[in-house]
Design a protein around this motif. Structure first.
Motif, PDB file in Angstrom:
ATOM      1  N   LEU A 159      25.729  85.689   2.892  1.00 52.80           N
ATOM      2  CA  LEU A 159      24.295  85.508   3.078  1.00 52.80           C
ATOM      3  C   LEU A 159      23.598  86.731   2.493  1.00 52.80           C
ATOM      4  CD1 LEU A 159      21.844  84.048   4.351  1.00 52.80           C
ATOM      5  CD2 LEU A 159      22.296  85.357   6.419  1.00 52.80           C
ATOM      6  N   GLU A 160      22.755  86.508   1.505  1.00 49.07           N
ATOM      7  CA  GLU A 160      22.020  87.606   0.869  1.00 49.07           C
ATOM      8  C   GLU A 160      20.621  87.673   1.467  1.00 49.07           C
ATOM      9  OE1 GLU A 160      22.484  88.561  -3.081  1.00 49.07           O
ATOM     10  OE2 GLU A 160      24.348  87.457  -3.337  1.00 49.07           O
ATOM     11  N   PRO A 161      20.332  88.716   2.244  1.00 52.82           N
ATOM     12  CA  PRO A 161      19.030  88.827   2.907  1.00 52.82           C
ATOM     13  C   PRO A 161      17.850  88.891   1.954  1.00 52.82           C
ATOM     14  CG  PRO A 161      20.591  90.353   3.876  1.00 52.82           C
ATOM     15  CD  PRO A 161      21.237  89.786   2.651  1.00 52.82           C
ATOM     16  N   ASP A 162      18.072  89.295   0.720  1.00 50.84           N
ATOM     17  CA  ASP A 162      16.972  89.371  -0.245  1.00 50.84           C
ATOM     18  C   ASP A 162      16.325  88.019  -0.505  1.00 50.84           C
ATOM     19  OD1 ASP A 162      17.383  92.054  -0.415  1.00 50.84           O
ATOM     20  OD2 ASP A 162      18.375  92.006  -2.361  1.00 50.84           O
ATOM     21  N   GLN A 163      17.019  86.927  -0.175  1.00 51.62           N
ATOM     22  CA  GLN A 163      16.429  85.604  -0.382  1.00 51.62           C
ATOM     23  C   GLN A 163      15.246  85.359   0.553  1.00 51.62           C
ATOM     24  OE1 GLN A 163      19.040  82.296   0.724  1.00 51.62           O
ATOM     25  NE2 GLN A 163      20.205  83.740   1.956  1.00 51.62           N
ATOM     26  N   PHE A 164      15.086  86.197   1.568  1.00 53.09           N
ATOM     27  CA  PHE A 164      13.972  86.054   2.498  1.00 53.09           C
ATOM     28  C   PHE A 164      12.767  86.909   2.093  1.00 53.09           C
ATOM     29  CE2 PHE A 164      17.817  85.371   5.206  1.00 53.09           C
ATOM     30  CZ  PHE A 164      17.679  84.002   5.311  1.00 53.09           C
ATOM     31  N   LEU A 165      12.884  87.616   0.982  1.00 54.03           N
ATOM     32  CA  LEU A 165      11.773  88.430   0.485  1.00 54.03           C
ATOM     33  C   LEU A 165      10.799  87.544  -0.277  1.00 54.03           C
ATOM     34  CD1 LEU A 165      13.686  91.557  -0.866  1.00 54.03           C
ATOM     35  CD2 LEU A 165      12.592  91.259   1.358  1.00 54.03           C
ATOM     36  N   SER A 166       9.574  87.955  -0.331  1.00 55.45           N
ATOM     37  CA  SER A 166       8.540  87.211  -1.044  1.00 55.45           C
ATOM     38  C   SER A 166       8.236  87.938  -2.347  1.00 55.45           C
ATOM     39  CB  SER A 166       7.288  87.125  -0.175  1.00 55.45           C
ATOM     40  OG  SER A 166       6.255  86.485  -0.871  1.00 55.45           O
ATOM     41  N   GLY A 167       8.687  87.384  -3.458  1.00 59.41           N
ATOM     42  CA  GLY A 167       8.466  88.010  -4.759  1.00 59.41           C
ATOM     43  C   GLY A 167       9.132  89.365  -4.889  1.00 59.41           C
ATOM     44  N   GLY A 168      10.258  89.535  -4.204  1.00 58.21           N
ATOM     45  CA  GLY A 168      10.976  90.802  -4.269  1.00 58.21           C
ATOM     46  C   GLY A 168      10.408  91.878  -3.365  1.00 58.21           C
ATOM     47  N   MET A 169       9.368  91.543  -2.608  1.00 60.59           N
ATOM     48  CA  MET A 169       8.727  92.500  -1.700  1.00 60.59           C
ATOM     49  C   MET A 169       8.923  92.044  -0.256  1.00 60.59           C
ATOM     50  SD  MET A 169       7.247  94.759  -3.679  1.00 60.59           S
ATOM     51  CE  MET A 169       6.058  95.536  -2.629  1.00 60.59           C
ATOM     52  N   PHE A 170       9.005  93.016   0.652  1.00 64.57           N
ATOM     53  CA  PHE A 170       9.136  92.695   2.066  1.00 64.57           C
ATOM     54  C   PHE A 170       7.761  92.625   2.707  1.00 64.57           C
ATOM     55  CE2 PHE A 170       9.437  93.828   6.522  1.00 64.57           C
ATOM     56  CZ  PHE A 170      10.340  92.879   6.962  1.00 64.57           C
ATOM     57  N   HIS A 171       7.449  91.452   3.253  1.00 66.62           N
ATOM     58  CA  HIS A 171       6.236  91.242   4.049  1.00 66.62           C
ATOM     59  C   HIS A 171       6.703  90.590   5.338  1.00 66.62           C
ATOM     60  CE1 HIS A 171       3.673  92.151   0.634  1.00 66.62           C
ATOM     61  NE2 HIS A 171       4.434  91.338  -0.089  1.00 66.62           N
ATOM     62  N   GLU A 172       6.433  91.232   6.465  1.00 69.81           N
ATOM     63  CA  GLU A 172       6.990  90.758   7.731  1.00 69.81           C
ATOM     64  C   GLU A 172       6.684  89.295   8.020  1.00 69.81           C
ATOM     65  OE1 GLU A 172       7.127  91.662  12.510  1.00 69.81           O
ATOM     66  OE2 GLU A 172       6.078  93.084  11.222  1.00 69.81           O
ATOM     67  N   SER A 173       5.455  88.877   7.868  1.00 70.41           N
ATOM     68  CA  SER A 173       5.111  87.489   8.205  1.00 70.41           C
ATOM     69  C   SER A 173       5.855  86.507   7.302  1.00 70.41           C
ATOM     70  CB  SER A 173       3.607  87.266   8.123  1.00 70.41           C
ATOM     71  OG  SER A 173       3.130  87.536   6.819  1.00 70.41           O
ATOM     72  N   GLY A 174       5.913  86.792   6.011  1.00 72.79           N
ATOM     73  CA  GLY A 174       6.645  85.930   5.090  1.00 72.79           C
ATOM     74  C   GLY A 174       8.135  85.938   5.367  1.00 72.79           C
ATOM     75  N   PHE A 175       8.662  87.093   5.717  1.00 72.74           N
ATOM     76  CA  PHE A 175      10.079  87.216   6.052  1.00 72.74           C
ATOM     77  C   PHE A 175      10.416  86.354   7.267  1.00 72.74           C
ATOM     78  CE2 PHE A 175      13.146  89.226   8.903  1.00 72.74           C
ATOM     79  CZ  PHE A 175      14.290  89.170   8.123  1.00 72.74           C
ATOM     80  N   ARG A 176       9.635  86.519   8.325  1.00 74.07           N
ATOM     81  CA  ARG A 176       9.911  85.757   9.556  1.00 74.07           C
ATOM     82  C   ARG A 176       9.792  84.247   9.318  1.00 74.07           C
ATOM     83  NH1 ARG A 176      10.510  88.532  14.287  1.00 74.07           N
ATOM     84  NH2 ARG A 176       9.990  90.742  14.223  1.00 74.07           N
ATOM     85  N   GLU A 177       8.843  83.828   8.521  1.00 71.40           N
ATOM     86  CA  GLU A 177       8.679  82.408   8.213  1.00 71.40           C
ATOM     87  C   GLU A 177       9.875  81.886   7.412  1.00 71.40           C
ATOM     88  OE1 GLU A 177       7.233  78.619   8.252  1.00 71.40           O
ATOM     89  OE2 GLU A 177       6.540  80.329   9.431  1.00 71.40           O
ATOM     90  N   ALA A 178      10.326  82.653   6.422  1.00 76.55           N
ATOM     91  CA  ALA A 178      11.476  82.246   5.600  1.00 76.55           C
ATOM     92  C   ALA A 178      12.744  82.148   6.443  1.00 76.55           C
ATOM     93  CB  ALA A 178      11.677  83.231   4.449  1.00 76.55           C
ATOM     94  N   VAL A 179      12.929  83.093   7.355  1.00 77.42           N
ATOM     95  CA  VAL A 179      14.103  83.067   8.245  1.00 77.42           C
ATOM     96  C   VAL A 179      14.029  81.851   9.151  1.00 77.42           C
ATOM     97  CG1 VAL A 179      15.205  84.252  10.190  1.00 77.42           C
ATOM     98  CG2 VAL A 179      14.567  85.543   8.148  1.00 77.42           C
ATOM     99  N   HIS A 180      12.845  81.574   9.673  1.00 79.30           N
ATOM    100  CA  HIS A 180      12.658  80.423  10.563  1.00 79.30           C
ATOM    101  C   HIS A 180      12.916  79.096   9.839  1.00 79.30           C
ATOM    102  CE1 HIS A 180      11.080  78.099  13.880  1.00 79.30           C
ATOM    103  NE2 HIS A 180      10.280  77.469  13.032  1.00 79.30           N
ATOM    104  N   GLN A 181      12.530  78.987   8.582  1.00 82.57           N
ATOM    105  CA  GLN A 181      12.663  77.748   7.803  1.00 82.57           C
ATOM    106  C   GLN A 181      14.075  77.532   7.251  1.00 82.57           C
ATOM    107  OE1 GLN A 181      10.202  75.462   7.116  1.00 82.57           O
ATOM    108  NE2 GLN A 181       8.720  76.557   8.364  1.00 82.57           N
ATOM    109  N   PHE A 182      14.896  78.574   7.221  1.00 84.34           N
ATOM    110  CA  PHE A 182      16.220  78.516   6.607  1.00 84.34           C
ATOM    111  C   PHE A 182      17.146  77.558   7.365  1.00 84.34           C
ATOM    112  CE2 PHE A 182      20.490  80.227   5.719  1.00 84.34           C
ATOM    113  CZ  PHE A 182      20.437  80.290   4.341  1.00 84.34           C
TER     114      PHE A 182
END
Length: 84
Positions: free
Chosen positions: A4-27
């Protein structure tokens, strides 16, 4: 061992908490059902707490969880390849 590569939860290569949490939730975590999983992370841009968010979602499904690289994984939960 599935990786599992955590970078797949980044938004455009940048870490944004809200986008990260949403991506993790949708996975689709069910794809790791009964499998040993490696959270690859030595070169990631994620803060340490983000790995705990990922781990919390992964634990109900994975047989075991390790962190690091394939050549030298560090067991986090369960023994390598053992049941959690």
């Amino acid at each position: 061992m599935d990786v599992l590569e955590p970078d797949q939860f980044l938004s455009g290569g940048m870490f944004h908490e809200s986008g990260f949490r949403e991506a993790v939730h949708q996975f689709d975590w069910a794809r790791f059902q009964g499998k040993p999983v490696l959270i690859q992370g030595c070169a990631s841009l994620l803060p340490i707490w983000a790995y705990l968010v990922i781990l919390a979602e992964l634990v109900p499904y994975a047989k075991s969880v390790s962190y690091g690289e394939l050549k030298s994984p560090i067991p986090v939960l369960g023994k390598l390849g053992a049941s959690v």
